[in-house]
Design a protein around this motif. Sequence first.
Motif, short mmCIF file in Angstrom:
data_model
loop_
_atom_site.label_atom_id
_atom_site.label_comp_id
_atom_site.label_asym_id
_atom_site.label_seq_id
_atom_site.Cartn_x
_atom_site.Cartn_y
_atom_site.Cartn_z
N ALA A 1 0.81 -1.22 0.00
CA ALA A 1 0.00 0.00 0.00
C ALA A 1 0.85 1.26 0.00
CB ALA A 1 -0.93 0.00 1.21
N VAL A 2 2.06 1.17 0.55
CA VAL A 2 2.93 2.36 0.59
C VAL A 2 3.98 2.34 -0.51
CG1 VAL A 2 2.57 2.71 3.05
CG2 VAL A 2 4.48 1.29 2.30
N GLY A 3 3.88 1.36 -1.43
CA GLY A 3 4.74 1.38 -2.61
C GLY A 3 5.90 0.42 -2.63
N GLN A 4 6.01 -0.48 -1.64
CA GLN A 4 7.10 -1.44 -1.61
C GLN A 4 6.54 -2.84 -1.87
OE1 GLN A 4 10.14 -1.41 -1.79
NE2 GLN A 4 11.08 -3.13 -0.76
N LYS A 5 6.72 -3.32 -3.09
CA LYS A 5 6.20 -4.63 -3.47
C LYS A 5 7.18 -5.72 -3.04
CE LYS A 5 2.76 -2.70 -5.77
NZ LYS A 5 1.35 -2.80 -5.33
N VAL A 6 6.74 -6.63 -2.20
CA VAL A 6 7.59 -7.72 -1.74
C VAL A 6 6.79 -9.01 -1.72
CG1 VAL A 6 9.06 -6.23 -0.33
CG2 VAL A 6 7.05 -7.32 0.69
N SER A 7 7.50 -10.12 -1.80
CA SER A 7 6.85 -11.42 -1.69
C SER A 7 6.90 -11.87 -0.23
CB SER A 7 7.58 -12.44 -2.57
OG SER A 7 8.89 -12.68 -2.08
N ALA A 8 6.11 -12.88 0.08
CA ALA A 8 6.09 -13.40 1.45
C ALA A 8 7.46 -13.91 1.87
CB ALA A 8 5.05 -14.52 1.57
N ALA A 9 8.21 -14.47 0.91
CA ALA A 9 9.53 -15.02 1.22
C ALA A 9 10.54 -13.93 1.58
CB ALA A 9 10.05 -15.83 0.04
N GLN A 10 10.25 -12.68 1.22
CA GLN A 10 11.18 -11.58 1.50
C GLN A 10 10.89 -10.89 2.83
OE1 GLN A 10 10.31 -9.58 -2.32
NE2 GLN A 10 12.50 -9.70 -2.75
N ILE A 11 9.93 -11.40 3.59
CA ILE A 11 9.57 -10.79 4.87
C ILE A 11 10.05 -11.67 6.01
CG2 ILE A 11 7.66 -10.03 6.33
CD1 ILE A 11 6.07 -9.45 3.81
N GLN A 12 10.81 -11.07 6.92
CA GLN A 12 11.31 -11.76 8.10
C GLN A 12 10.48 -11.34 9.32
OE1 GLN A 12 13.87 -14.00 7.70
NE2 GLN A 12 13.80 -13.46 5.52
N THR A 13 10.32 -12.24 10.27
CA THR A 13 9.52 -11.93 11.46
C THR A 13 10.27 -12.31 12.73
OG1 THR A 13 8.44 -14.10 11.53
CG2 THR A 13 7.39 -12.38 10.18
N SER A 14 9.85 -11.69 13.82
CA SER A 14 10.35 -12.06 15.15
C SER A 14 9.26 -11.72 16.16
CB SER A 14 11.64 -11.31 15.49
OG SER A 14 11.41 -9.92 15.56
N SER A 15 9.25 -12.42 17.28
CA SER A 15 8.22 -12.17 18.28
C SER A 15 8.68 -12.61 19.66
CB SER A 15 6.91 -12.89 17.91
OG SER A 15 7.11 -14.29 17.90
N SER A 16 8.04 -12.05 20.67
CA SER A 16 8.25 -12.44 22.06
C SER A 16 6.90 -12.39 22.74
CB SER A 16 9.24 -11.49 22.74
OG SER A 16 8.64 -10.21 22.92
N ASP A 17 6.87 -12.58 24.05
CA ASP A 17 5.60 -12.50 24.77
C ASP A 17 5.06 -11.08 24.82
OD1 ASP A 17 5.65 -15.18 25.22
OD2 ASP A 17 6.34 -15.05 27.30
N TRP A 18 5.93 -10.09 24.53
CA TRP A 18 5.54 -8.69 24.70
C TRP A 18 5.31 -7.94 23.39
CZ3 TRP A 18 4.32 -7.10 29.49
CH2 TRP A 18 4.79 -7.86 30.56
N GLY A 19 5.59 -8.54 22.27
CA GLY A 19 5.40 -7.85 21.01
C GLY A 19 5.92 -8.67 19.85
N ALA A 20 5.75 -8.13 18.64
CA ALA A 20 6.18 -8.84 17.43
C ALA A 20 6.55 -7.82 16.37
CB ALA A 20 5.06 -9.75 16.93
N SER A 21 7.32 -8.26 15.38
CA SER A 21 7.73 -7.35 14.31
C SER A 21 7.99 -8.13 13.03
CB SER A 21 8.99 -6.57 14.70
OG SER A 21 10.08 -7.45 14.90
N ALA A 22 7.91 -7.41 11.91
CA ALA A 22 8.21 -7.97 10.60
C ALA A 22 8.96 -6.91 9.80
CB ALA A 22 6.93 -8.38 9.87
N TYR A 23 9.87 -7.35 8.94
CA TYR A 23 10.61 -6.39 8.13
C TYR A 23 11.00 -7.00 6.80
CZ TYR A 23 15.00 -8.81 9.27
OH TYR A 23 15.99 -9.75 9.39
N SER A 24 11.28 -6.12 5.84
CA SER A 24 11.74 -6.54 4.53
C SER A 24 12.76 -5.54 4.03
CB SER A 24 10.57 -6.62 3.55
OG SER A 24 11.00 -7.03 2.26
N SER A 25 13.81 -6.03 3.36
CA SER A 25 14.89 -5.17 2.88
C SER A 25 14.71 -4.81 1.41
CB SER A 25 16.25 -5.87 3.05
OG SER A 25 16.55 -6.10 4.39
#
Length: 394
Positions: A198-222
Motif C-alpha cells: 500500500a505504501v509502494g514497496q512490493k515484496v513477496s512473502a519469502a522476502q519478509i522476516q519476522t520475530s516475536s516475544s511474549d511482549w510484542g512482534a515485528s516484521a521487516y523486509s529489505s
Amino acid sequence: MRQNLAILLQSVAVGAALVLVPATAGTTVMKQPLISLGASGTSAQPGQASEFADAKMMMPNPFTYVYEAGDALSDEAGTGQVYELQLSGEPKAILQRVADALGVQGSLFEPEYSNDQYRVFVIGSKDGSGASATINWSGTGSWWFNEPQAYPTPDCNKWETAEDGANYCGQYAEQKPTPELLPSKDQMITEAAKIFSAVGQKVSAAQIQTSSSDWGASAYSSLQIGGQDSPIEWTVSWGPTGKIGSVSGHSVKAVSRGDFKTISDKAAVGRISDWRYSGQLAQSVWAKYQTNPGGEVIAFDGAAKSLSAPEPFGEDLPENPEPDQSPAPSPTPINVTVNKAIKAQLMIWDKSGKPWIVPGVMLFADQGWLTPVFNLEDGVVELPDPVEVSPMLK
C-alpha cells in the motif's frame, strides 16, 4: 525541539560527486574520490563525532587488540558495485499515501523544527498522544507511523505528591504479557505485505522476516540492491495488545555509479581497528551471521572470568579510602586472528548526508566476533583525518 531534530538527522556525513573514467576492464578509474566522508565517520549519530573530537582526555582502554589475518583468508583483490541512494518521489504525496494506508486522520503540517536542509512533514497528532505519520525529506527519505495507544500505560496503584504539589505515580500495577493477542507468523507476513504494498514497496512473502516475544512482534523486509538485502528496510511492529504500534520505510532509489576495485580479504583485516572503514549491514545479514562469543570476558590481568559469577560489590570497603597513587597500567595486548571472511554490502553516509551502498566484507575473529568493513581500494572514498585521543592519566 532540538532533541526531535537530532532524532531526524541520520548518522554521518560526507560529500561526493566526482569524475568517473571508464576503464577498459569494466571497472571505474577515479581521478577524484567518489565519496568523501566527514569527521563523524560512516555510521555515527549527529553530534557524536564533535563530542568525541572535542574530548581532551578519555579513560584508557585496558587492552590493545592486534588483528592478524589467518591463513584461510584470500589474498586476491576483486571488484564491487557502488550505488548512490537518491531521494525518489514527492514527500507530501508519499506521506499522504502512508497516512491513508494506516488510517491516520488530520491535515498535513510542517513542525517548527523542520528547516530547508531537513524538511519534515507530519499528518495526525501534534502532541504525540495519538496516531501520526511523519516523513523526513533528507538522507533516505525515511518515514514512520506511530500509534502510542498500541502500548497501554499500566494502572497506577499508588499516587504520590511532589514538593511542588504535582501528583505522580509512585507504584504501577504489574504488567503481564498477553502473547495470545499477538499475530501468528503467517498473519504478520500477510499484514506486512499488505501494508508494504500500500505504501509502494512490493515484496513477496519469502522476502519478509519476522520475530516475536511474549511482549510484542515485528516484521521487516529489505530493499533489494544488486540482488542482495540492503540496510534500507521497511518494518511493522505490534504492541503487547496485538495492535500495530509502528511502521517505517524509505523513499529512495539505488543508482549504480559503476564497478570499482576492492582489496583482498587479508588486506581488509588491517581496517578493523580504524572506525573510518565501518558501515551498516542489513538486519537480515546480522541475524544470519552474528555469533555470541560466549559468557566470558577478558579480565584486566589477562585471565578469563565468567559473566555469571560477578565479584562481590560494596563489601569490606574502607570508609575513607586513600587515593590510588599508582601509575596507570599499560594496556594488555590481545592477539586476534581473523579466520573467515564473507562479502556483504554496507551502507555509509557522506558529509552532505547522502547514503551510499558500497562493497564490504564481514570479518570473523577466532573469538566469534563479527566486524564489517568496506573494502573499496584506497582513493574511491576520501577518509576524514583520524581522531587522536589523549588518555586520562592519574
